[in-house]
Design a protein around this motif. Structure first.
Motif, PDB file in Angstrom:
ATOM      1  N   THR A 203      37.655  41.129  32.347  1.00  0.00           N
ATOM      2  CA  THR A 203      37.383  40.464  33.620  1.00  0.00           C
ATOM      3  C   THR A 203      37.652  41.455  34.741  1.00  0.00           C
ATOM      4  OG1 THR A 203      39.666  39.687  33.713  1.00  0.00           O
ATOM      5  CG2 THR A 203      38.028  38.179  32.740  1.00  0.00           C
ATOM      6  N   TYR A 204      37.105  41.156  35.916  1.00  0.00           N
ATOM      7  CA  TYR A 204      37.392  41.994  37.084  1.00  0.00           C
ATOM      8  C   TYR A 204      37.495  41.094  38.313  1.00  0.00           C
ATOM      9  CZ  TYR A 204      37.583  45.759  40.395  1.00  0.00           C
ATOM     10  OH  TYR A 204      38.009  46.610  41.379  1.00  0.00           O
ATOM     11  N   LEU A 205      38.636  41.162  38.976  1.00  0.00           N
ATOM     12  CA  LEU A 205      38.867  40.379  40.186  1.00  0.00           C
ATOM     13  C   LEU A 205      38.114  41.010  41.350  1.00  0.00           C
ATOM     14  CD1 LEU A 205      40.432  38.124  41.707  1.00  0.00           C
ATOM     15  CD2 LEU A 205      42.189  39.851  42.142  1.00  0.00           C
ATOM     16  N   HIS A 206      37.263  40.235  42.001  1.00  0.00           N
ATOM     17  CA  HIS A 206      36.503  40.732  43.144  1.00  0.00           C
ATOM     18  C   HIS A 206      37.113  40.330  44.473  1.00  0.00           C
ATOM     19  CE1 HIS A 206      32.620  42.597  41.874  1.00  0.00           C
ATOM     20  NE2 HIS A 206      33.128  42.227  40.716  1.00  0.00           N
TER      21      HIS A 206
ATOM     22  N   ASN B  60      33.495  31.439  40.743  1.00  0.00           N
ATOM     23  CA  ASN B  60      34.138  31.128  42.021  1.00  0.00           C
ATOM     24  C   ASN B  60      35.075  29.947  41.804  1.00  0.00           C
ATOM     25  OD1 ASN B  60      32.383  32.578  44.408  1.00  0.00           O
ATOM     26  ND2 ASN B  60      31.206  32.197  42.560  1.00  0.00           N
ATOM     27  N   LEU B  61      36.302  30.083  42.259  1.00  0.00           N
ATOM     28  CA  LEU B  61      37.319  29.055  42.083  1.00  0.00           C
ATOM     29  C   LEU B  61      37.950  28.723  43.425  1.00  0.00           C
ATOM     30  CD1 LEU B  61      38.956  30.798  39.028  1.00  0.00           C
ATOM     31  CD2 LEU B  61      37.583  28.724  38.922  1.00  0.00           C
ATOM     32  N   LEU B  62      38.313  27.459  43.611  1.00  0.00           N
ATOM     33  CA  LEU B  62      38.942  27.020  44.857  1.00  0.00           C
ATOM     34  C   LEU B  62      40.198  26.217  44.525  1.00  0.00           C
ATOM     35  CD1 LEU B  62      38.292  27.076  47.992  1.00  0.00           C
ATOM     36  CD2 LEU B  62      37.635  24.678  47.665  1.00  0.00           C
ATOM     37  N   TRP B  63      41.304  26.607  45.163  1.00  0.00           N
ATOM     38  CA  TRP B  63      42.581  25.920  45.002  1.00  0.00           C
ATOM     39  C   TRP B  63      43.018  25.298  46.314  1.00  0.00           C
ATOM     40  CZ3 TRP B  63      41.744  30.610  42.628  1.00  0.00           C
ATOM     41  CH2 TRP B  63      42.029  30.704  41.259  1.00  0.00           C
ATOM     42  N   VAL B  64      43.776  24.212  46.216  1.00  0.00           N
ATOM     43  CA  VAL B  64      44.507  23.713  47.369  1.00  0.00           C
ATOM     44  C   VAL B  64      45.617  24.724  47.632  1.00  0.00           C
ATOM     45  CG1 VAL B  64      46.037  21.904  48.227  1.00  0.00           C
ATOM     46  CG2 VAL B  64      43.989  21.292  46.927  1.00  0.00           C
TER      47      VAL B  64
ATOM     48  N   MET C  42      38.610  32.325  45.185  1.00  0.00           N
ATOM     49  CA  MET C  42      38.589  33.522  44.342  1.00  0.00           C
ATOM     50  C   MET C  42      37.212  33.681  43.722  1.00  0.00           C
ATOM     51  SD  MET C  42      40.656  34.207  40.736  1.00  0.00           S
ATOM     52  CE  MET C  42      42.237  34.572  41.492  1.00  0.00           C
ATOM     53  N   MET C  43      36.795  34.947  43.554  1.00  0.00           N
ATOM     54  CA  MET C  43      35.609  35.264  42.767  1.00  0.00           C
ATOM     55  C   MET C  43      35.987  36.330  41.756  1.00  0.00           C
ATOM     56  SD  MET C  43      31.741  36.443  43.805  1.00  0.00           S
ATOM     57  CE  MET C  43      32.083  38.179  44.047  1.00  0.00           C
TER      58      MET C  43
ATOM     59  N   TRP D 151      36.464  40.717  50.580  1.00  0.00           N
ATOM     60  CA  TRP D 151      35.181  40.539  49.917  1.00  0.00           C
ATOM     61  C   TRP D 151      34.705  41.845  49.286  1.00  0.00           C
ATOM     62  CZ3 TRP D 151      31.928  37.600  47.575  1.00  0.00           C
ATOM     63  CH2 TRP D 151      30.598  37.994  47.413  1.00  0.00           C
ATOM     64  N   PHE D 152      34.367  41.767  48.008  1.00  0.00           N
ATOM     65  CA  PHE D 152      33.774  42.865  47.260  1.00  0.00           C
ATOM     66  C   PHE D 152      32.657  42.240  46.438  1.00  0.00           C
ATOM     67  CE2 PHE D 152      33.999  45.508  43.241  1.00  0.00           C
ATOM     68  CZ  PHE D 152      33.291  46.570  43.754  1.00  0.00           C
ATOM     69  N   GLY D 153      31.429  42.421  46.885  1.00  0.00           N
ATOM     70  CA  GLY D 153      30.283  41.758  46.284  1.00  0.00           C
ATOM     71  C   GLY D 153      29.983  42.217  44.873  1.00  0.00           C
TER      72      GLY D 153
END
Length: 192
Positions: free
Chosen positions: A91-94, A142-146, A71-72, A124-126
């Protein structure tokens, strides 16, 4: 000597939680490797919109043996996109892309690149912060999940992804999506 050892330990402890911006919940200790072209992101690195126009390469320096969700999110958006100063901070989810897996063995520097053939659930939305006076940097986190085995996005989480991009709440998403806390993170700044 003992005092300097304590200070060194405290400094390292501060660095270990610095993969997400100060005050961000959940705080993440493990660095997500994020690279735009030849520019490797260190937490808080200033980049331009041109630098970040294309989706980055992501990777991990820890053992990779699963599937991941990336996620970004912009932590410094406004509820008013036309005139940001007239809106409220939001916040805004990209981007949210699922099914990331190791693309091969780790590189010589110990980084395993992650790739996905998926383009969503949020493609993707830069970064595209508007020009503001005075200039205001936006923190793109930027976040990363299992990704759990056989994971299907629950309806409540999917509704958030599709209809609640402005004011997006990461802890609420984690609960709705049935995910554990992120395992890695990084952030960079872009000014409009």
């Amino acid at each position: 000597m003992k005092g300097s050892s304590i200070l060194s330990a405290l400094a390292l402890a501060g660095v270990s939680v610095a993969q997400t911006p100060s005050g961000f919940t959940p705080a993440v200790e493990q660095k997500l490797e994020v690279t735009f072209g030849t520019k490797a992101v260190t937490p808080g690195l200033a980049l331009t919109k041109a630098d970040t126009a294309r989706q980055p390469t992501i990777g991990l320096s820890i053992p990779v043996n699963g599937t991941y969700v990336w996620m970004m999110i912009d932590l410094d958006a406004s509820t008013n996109f036309v005139n940001p100063g007239a809106g409220q901070p939001a916040t805004y989810l990209h981007t949210v892309i699922r099914d990331f897996k190791a693309s091969g063995a780790a590189s010589a520097d110990g980084i395993t690149t992650l790739t996905s053939t998926a383009t969503g659930p949020v493609s993707w939305f830069g970064p595209a912060p508007p020009a503001q006076n005075p200039p205001h940097p936006h923190r793109y986190t930027n976040l990363l999940w299992v990704q759990p085995a056989n994971w299907q996005i629950p309806a409540a989480a999917n509704t958030m992804l599709q209809n609640q991009k402005s004011g997006f709440n990461v802890p609420n998403f984690i609960t709705a999506a049935g995910l554990d806390n992120p395992i890695a993170a990084n952030y960079f700044n872009v000014t409009g």
